[in-house]
Design a protein around this motif. Structure first.
Motif, mmCIF file in Angstrom:
data_model
loop_
_atom_site.group_PDB
_atom_site.id
_atom_site.type_symbol
_atom_site.label_atom_id
_atom_site.label_comp_id
_atom_site.label_asym_id
_atom_site.label_seq_id
_atom_site.Cartn_x
_atom_site.Cartn_y
_atom_site.Cartn_z
ATOM 1 N N GLU A 123 0.834 -1.204 0.000
ATOM 2 C CA GLU A 123 0.000 0.000 0.000
ATOM 3 C C GLU A 123 0.871 1.258 0.000
ATOM 4 N N ALA B 298 1.182 4.144 -3.030
ATOM 5 C CA ALA B 298 0.964 5.565 -2.734
ATOM 6 C C ALA B 298 2.170 6.398 -3.159
ATOM 7 N N GLN C 30 -5.373 8.924 -1.978
ATOM 8 C CA GLN C 30 -6.644 8.192 -2.182
ATOM 9 C C GLN C 30 -7.607 9.009 -3.046
#
Length: 432
Positions: free
Chosen positions: A361, A365, A432
Motif C-alpha cells: 500500500e 501511494a 486516495q
C-alpha cells in the motif's frame, strides 16, 4: 624474588629504541631514513622543542616519506623518527557519548579528559560480503519526504547531494534529531571552524545526548581531514559490534576527497578528472562499505553529504559516490525559491531498497505521488499560462487538484519531527 621481577620487567622494556632521522623537509611531507617501515605505519617525530605524529605514505630503496598529522613548520633535518608499533587507533567507549573529539580521539569540547575502556584501529576492513545481514527493517528519520517517498532501511547507505548553501546541514540536523537510532556518530570533515558550534547549537539544539562528534576543520592538515572520516567510522563500528543500531552522518565526502587529493598530488600521483588522483576513487568505497548491517550484530545506517560544485551532478566525486551508495537524495536550489524546505527533489532522488522494506500500500501511494508530481512538472508552463483546459486529461486533473497537498507534504519545519506511521498515513490519505 623481587630482583627477578625487576629483571623481567626491564627485559620487556625497550630502553634503547631504534630511530630514523629526517633528511629532507618539503611542503606536505618529510623524507627520512634509518628505519624499515611499511606503508601506513605511524611514526613519532621528535625534536628538542616538540613532537608530532605522522604516517608513512611512500617507500624508496633507502628512505621513506612521512606525511605529518600536523604541519611541517617547526620540523628540521636531523629530527628523530620513532616507529609506533600500535598503529593509528582511536579511544572508544560509552564515555564518548555527548563529546566532541578530533580524529586522534582527543577531546576539543573543554569538558575534561576522556577516560575510555579501550581503543580500536582507525583503518579496518569493511564487513565481509557473506556476513552482511539482509536489510529488511525501516529506519525512520522523522522527515516526511524521506520516510514516505525515499524510505531508508537499517544498514542502508545514502548520499545527500547539494551545492553550497542549499541546506545540507539543516537537513542533517533534522535527521539526527528525528532518527530512531540510539547512537549517533557525526563526522564534520573540512568544514569551517565556526560551523562546528553552530551545528551543535542551531541544528542539534545544543543536545548531544547519545551523540558523538568527530571534527576535522578546514585548517587541519590533509591527513587529519582524511583520517577524521575513518576515525568516526571506527567509533560507529564499536557500537555496532555491541549490537546497537547506529546512525552515521558525514559532512562532507567532497572535503574528504579533497584532502586525499592534496596528499596524493604531493606524493607525485598523476591528476585525473578535476585534479583528483586515482587513489581518491579507490578510497571512497574503503570508507563507505564499512557501513551496513552485520549478522548477529548491530547496524550502521549512513548518510554521506556530497558537495556538488556548481550544482554539477557529473562531478567525479558525486558520480563515484552514487555508484557505491544505496540511494541518493538530491537537494534542489530551485525548490527553495518556492519555499519548499527541505528542498528535496523527489523526482531525481531514489532509495534502492525502499521496495524491499515497506508495505505494498505504501509502495503504491509513493508511486502515485511521483507520477502526479511528475505530470505537474511536465505541464507547469501550460497550467500557469492557462493553456490547459480541465477535463482534457483525467490524471493531470487529479494532479492539479492535489498540487497544494503534495507541496505541503514535501514541506516540513526544521524543528518538527514526525513519526514514521504518521508520515505514511498522511501519504496514503493524500493519494486516495
Amino acid at each position: 624474588m623481587a630482583l627477578e621481577n625487576i629483571r623481567e620487567k626491564l627485559n620487556r622494556l625497550n630502553l634503547s629504541p631504534s630511530f630514523g632521522v629526517i633528511i629532507k623537509v618539503e611542503q606536505g611531507f618529510l623524507l627520512a631514513n634509518g628505519l624499515s617501515p611499511s606503508i601506513g605505519d605511524i611514526v613519532k617525530i621528535v625534536n628538542e622543542y616538540s613532537s608530532t605524529i605522522g604516517m608513512v605514505t611512500a617507500l624508496e630503496e633507502n628512505s621513506f616519506k612521512v606525511t605529518p598529522f600536523s604541519f611541517v613548520e617547526g620540523t628540521r633535518v636531523g629530527d628523530k623518527v620513532y616507529l609506533n608499533t600500535k598503529g593509528l587507533q582511536i579511544p572508544v567507549g560509552n564515555e564518548l557519548l555527548g563529546r566532541v573529539i578530533n580524529p586522534l580521539g582527543e577531546p576539543i569540547d573543554g569538558k575534561g579528559e576522556l577516560r575510555v575502556e579501550g581503543s580500536m584501529p582507525i583503518i579496518r576492513p569493511p564487513i565481509a560480503a557473506m556476513k552482511r545481514g539482509m536489510i529488511d527493517e525501516v529506519f525512520s528519520v522523522g522527515v516526511k519526504s524521506i520516510d514516505g517517498l525515499l524510505t531508508c532501511g537499517k544498514g542502508q547507505k545514502l548520499g545527500i547531494f547539494a551545492g553550497s548553501g542549499v541546506g545540507k546541514s539543516t537537513l542533517m540536523g533534522m535527521i539526527v534529531r528525528g532518527a530512531s537510532a540510539k547512537i549517533k556518530v557525526i563526522a564534520l570533515i573540512g568544514e569551517r571552524g565556526r560551523e562546528v558550534p553552530e551545528f551543535v547549537e542551531k541544528n542539534l539544539g545544543g543536545d548531544l545526548t547519545n551523540t558523538i562528534l568527530v571534527v576535522a576543520t578546514s585548517d587541519d592538515s590533509p591527513l587529519m581531514r582524511k583520517y577524521g572520516a575513518f576515525a568516526a567510522m571506527s567509533v560507529a563500528e564499536y557500537f555496532k559490534n555491541k549490537g546497537e543500531d547506529v546512525l552515521f552522518m558525514m559532512d562532507s565526502v567532497t572535503r574528504f576527497a579533497m584532502a586525499q587529493r592534496e596528499i596524493g598530488l604531493s606524493l607525485g600521483e598523476p591528476p585525473t578528472s578535476k585534479g583528483y588522483p586515482p587513489s581518491v576513487l579507490t578510497l571512497l568505497p574503503q570508507l563507505m562499505e564499512r557501513a551496513g548491517k552485520e549478522n548477529n550484530q548491530g547496524s550502521i545506517t549512513a548518510y554521506f553529504t556530497v558537495l556538488v560544485e556548481g550544482d554539477d551532478m557529473s562531478d567525479p566525486i558525486a558520480d563515484q559516490s552514487r555508484s557505491i551508495l544505496d540511494g541518493h537524495i538530491i537537494l534542489d536550489r530551485g525548490l527553495t525559491d518556492f519555499g519548499i524546505y527541505p528542498p528535496i527533489n523527489i523526482l531525481n532522488s531514489a532509495s534502492r531498497l525502499m521496495n524491499d522494506i515497506v508495505t505494498q500500500e505504501h509502495i503504491q501511494a509513493a508511486r502515485k505521488f511521483r507520477r502526479l508530481y511528475s505530470l505537474l512538472k511536465e505541464n507547469e508552463v501550460l497550467i500557469r499560462i492557462g493553456a490547459y483546459q480541465m477535463g482534457s486529461d483525467k490524471e493531470l486533473d487529479e494532479a492539479i487538484s492535489k498540487k497544494e497537498g503534495m507541496e505541503n507534504y514535501l514541506k516540513q519545519d526544521y524543528n518538527e519531527a514526525l513519526g514514521y506511521e504518521a508520515s505514511i498515513n498522511e501519504l496514503i490519505a493524500l493519494m486516495q
